[in-house]
Motif scaffolding. Structure first.
Motif: not given
Length: 386
Positions: A31-37, A341-356
């Protein structure tokens, strides 16, 4: 329980904490600092083949649809007992009432880049041009010019301000306050409409509502933070009231017609927000905004973003810019999906800021892969905790 897991639990909302506990402490180092399960809206047996795979009768783990008082031990704290995760001044009743929001490392807040997505489709061009029109109107009303400063210029700060090259602290604050009063509207409107659609059609939402509400609250917290620096006049409040009323209704009708275009519009709007805050940071760091150079961060900001006790206003603006970059990434990603129809890909977690901070959203294929990885991580965590 490891220190990383404890950190994740403190920084997460109650729903997030339940998901983290179920995943087990062995998952914590990932879990990174911006990762929340978070507990997925559609949990149970994972479907690793499609963004659209979901069943209304799927089994749910504890916390999937929300946190319940029976899920944890009864709190021994009273209503007025301060705690470490409050977002209010110590003289007011405190409590962890905010939704999930990222907490950034120093590396992450410096990773944000000013990016602009090329508009290719007709709907994208409509959204992009509407944002350009909105920006032009806002700049005209607020007197914002930001003319390029001559390379060999030796003008003082006062001369640069009089020449229209830079803004003073009052102009910056007026611009930021007005921007944030409007920025909190789209997430709430979109979440409300999706909530009503879920009720009307009696089907699940695929996790979109939570992310949209988080965005709306995050923008509101930006406003609450900067409100500590200034008390707006009645005239300013009247402008906000009018702008909010018009924008709310226009966005409401637009989202009914084309949600995808609306998400693209918000993403383009966030691109402008990232640019604005980047310019503000540059002015502070170059000494062209001396009033804010050593100003302490408001207490509400230290609390919300978990900043150090000696944090400055510059640290707050870096965090706000990172938030705007998150909204830019998320909305560009959502605009690439099928909103029906599509599931929200960020419902479980989000990438860290190095990606976003360096990428303008996921394509639909990348989003599907991300959902599969999220399910695998959750299942792996469950297996390790047994």
């Amino acid at each position: 329980m490891s220190s990383m897991l404890r950190t994740a639990l403190v920084c997460a909302t109650p729903v997030c904490r339940v998901g983290i506990l179920h995943s087990g402490s062995k998952l914590a180092p990932k879990l990174g600092t911006t990762f929340a399960t978070r507990a997925l809206i559609h949990s149970g047996q994972p479907n690793n083949n499609s963004l659209t795979g979901k069943r209304i009768n799927e089994e749910s783990v504890t916390g999937t649809e929300g946190f319940h008082t029976k899920d944890s031990a009864t709190s021994k704290q009273g209503l007025t007992t301060p705690d470490a995760v409050s977002t209010l001044p110590p003289t007011i009743v405190r409590g962890d009432w905010v939704l999930f929001h990222p907490v950034y490392s120093q590396e992450e807040i410096k990773a944000v880049e000013v990016l602009q997505r090329e508009a290719k489709t007709i709907s994208d061009k409509i959204a992009c041009n509407l944002v350009k029109l909105t920006r032009w109107g806002f700049d005209l009303v607020s007197g914002y010019k930001h003319k390029p400063i001559p390379a060999d210029s030796k003008m003082s700060v006062e001369e640069l301000r009089k020449g229209g090259y830079i803004l003073d602290e009052k102009a910056w604050l007026s611009r930021i306050l007005f921007l944030e009063t409007v920025a909190g509207v789209p997430g709430m409107v979109a979440a409300m409409l999706r909530h009503l659609t879920s009720l009307r059609l009696m089907r699940r939402d695929s996790g979109w509502i939570h992310t949209l509400l988080e965005e709306a609250e995050n923008e509101r917290m930006h406003l609450m933070t900067f409100m500590t620096l200034r008390r707006p006049s009645l005239f300013f409040r009247g402008l906000v009231l009018g702008a909010q009323g018009v924008f709310f209704n226009l966005f409401f009708l637009s989202y009914i017609i084309s949600p995808r275009t609306c998400h693209r519009f918000v993403a383009y709007l966030e691109e402008e927000a990232v640019l604005t805050y980047t310019r503000c940071i540059q002015d502070i760091e170059s000494g062209r905004l001396p009033e804010w150079s050593n100003m302490p961060a408001p207490e509400i900001a230290k609390d919300y973003w978990r900043l150090d006790s000696g944090a400055k206003l510059l640290d707050v603006i870096y965090a706000v810019r990172s938030d705007e970059s998150t909204h830019r990434f998320v909305n560009h990603s959502l605009a690439n999906l099928n909103t029906e129809t599509d599931v929200n890909p960020f419902a479980l977690r989000e990438p860290d800021m190095l990606v976003k901070g360096r990428k303008l959203g996921f394509t639909r294929e990348e989003a599907e892969k991300y959902v599969v990885e999220s399910h695998e991580m959750l299942e792996h965590g469950k297996a390790d905790s047994k």
